[in-house]
Design a protein around this motif. Structure first.
Motif, PDB file in Angstrom:
ATOM      1  N   TYR A   1      -1.412   9.251   2.355  1.00 51.18           N
ATOM      2  CA  TYR A   1      -2.456   9.551   4.020  1.00 51.18           C
ATOM      3  C   TYR A   1      -2.286  10.846   4.701  1.00 51.18           C
ATOM      4  CZ  TYR A   1      -4.107   8.764   8.403  1.00 51.18           C
ATOM      5  OH  TYR A   1      -4.672   8.945   9.611  1.00 51.18           O
TER       6      TYR A   1
ATOM      7  N   TYR B   1      -5.390   4.675   1.116  1.00 49.75           N
ATOM      8  CA  TYR B   1      -4.248   3.747   0.185  1.00 49.75           C
ATOM      9  C   TYR B   1      -5.145   2.184  -0.743  1.00 49.75           C
ATOM     10  CZ  TYR B   1      -0.370   4.598   3.129  1.00 49.75           C
ATOM     11  OH  TYR B   1       0.817   5.503   3.335  1.00 49.75           O
TER      12      TYR B   1
ATOM     13  N   ARG C   1      -6.724   5.477   7.138  1.00 53.69           N
ATOM     14  CA  ARG C   1      -5.096   5.119   6.207  1.00 53.69           C
ATOM     15  C   ARG C   1      -5.522   3.882   4.649  1.00 53.69           C
ATOM     16  NH1 ARG C   1       0.221   6.041   6.846  1.00 53.69           N
ATOM     17  NH2 ARG C   1      -0.144   6.348   8.938  1.00 53.69           N
TER      18      ARG C   1
ATOM     19  N   PRO D   1       2.571   4.262  -2.080  1.00 58.26           N
ATOM     20  CA  PRO D   1       1.437   5.136  -2.200  1.00 58.26           C
ATOM     21  C   PRO D   1       2.031   6.561  -1.170  1.00 58.26           C
ATOM     22  CG  PRO D   1       1.290   3.673  -0.354  1.00 58.26           C
ATOM     23  CD  PRO D   1       2.356   3.830  -1.044  1.00 58.26           C
TER      24      PRO D   1
END
Length: 261
Positions: free
Chosen positions: A148, A169, A165, A137
């Motif tokens: 993140y 994600y 996080r 990601p």
């Protein structure tokens, strides 16, 4: 014999074309030796921690356009296992490798125990499927960044608490499924996370140089619902997110309601 270079992007299979899940048992030591002798190795202390670049280069040199993509490497008690989606069954890939591959490349895989199965050619609107996917990601701005870390910076700039996080994600993965209304994620779990240092190759004229790149490596499990069968089939063949040529993005399917990895 000239060294074959990794191939570029490949078009998804035409509608109704059979796709095969391939399972190739690999010898990690032989794969490392192959990558080194082919010049796919770092010289400044960088390492290919997840074998992503080595596998990418080996597939290109051994199978060319027949190579499974997307693919995923898994560690087993016997070594490495490469899973991937290809347009030909394992027997056809083994015949190609035995005919055309260099000896060092051929030795990386135990072709006698390679296996495959034909995937469904049709899916149904509303069909529920469990899934597992290893994904990367990252943002696609001027430079690639962990999503993140982008969220942390944006939250700091606006004076708010950043989302966690898993949420960042998960939102990203939900958007991946929703592109062109392929599917809707009904459950997403971040089952694992690490930062992995991978080897990549950059070119400056005729000079090929390797460098290490650190990226997020996220393992998701969950359930989805098919919205558009044809678009979903294309998504399955294409994979999720970026760096699919290096072991990210292969969507593994399982019965819905089955948890774990």
């Amino acid at each position: 014999m000239a060294r074959r270079q990794p191939t570029g992007r490949r078009r998804p299979p035409a509608r109704g074309t059979a796709m095969h899940m391939i399972e190739l048992p690999l010898d990690a030591a032989a794969l490392t030796r192959f990558a080194w002798h082919q010049g796919h190795a770092a010289k400044q202390g960088y390492s290919d921690e997840d074998f992503g670049y080595a596998a990418h280069a080996w597939l290109a040199a051994t199978l060319g356009e027949l190579a499974p993509r997307p693919f995923r490497l898994q560690e087993t008690r016997r070594g490495l296992r490469l899973l991937g989606y290809a347009l030909q069954p394992a027997q056809h890939l083994a015949e190609h490798a035995r005919t055309f591959a260099l000896p060092a490349a051929l030795a990386v895989c135990d072709w006698d125990t390679a296996a495959s199965k034909e995937m469904p050619t049709t899916w149904h609107v509303g069909q529920r499927l469990g899934f597992e996917v290893r994904a990367c990601p990252v943002s696609r701005g001027e430079r690639e960044r962990d999503l993140y870390l982008v969220e942390v910076d944006e939250a700091k700039a606006s004076g708010r608490e950043p989302a966690n996080r898993s949420e960042v994600y998960g939102t990203w993965l939900d958007r991946q499924f929703g592109q062109n209304e392929a599917a809707k994620a009904e459950l997403i779990t971040l089952a694992g996370f690490r930062r992995v240092r991978s080897l990549r190759q950059s070119r400056a004229g005729q000079d090929h140089r390797h460098h290490g790149v650190e990226r997020p490596d996220a393992l998701f499990t969950g359930e989805l619902r098919v919205l558009d069968p044809d678009v979903f089939a294309s998504l399955l063949a294409r994979g999720i997110g970026r760096h699919r040529a290096f072991g990210f993005g292969m969507l593994l399917l399982r019965p819905p309601g089955r948890g774990g990895t």
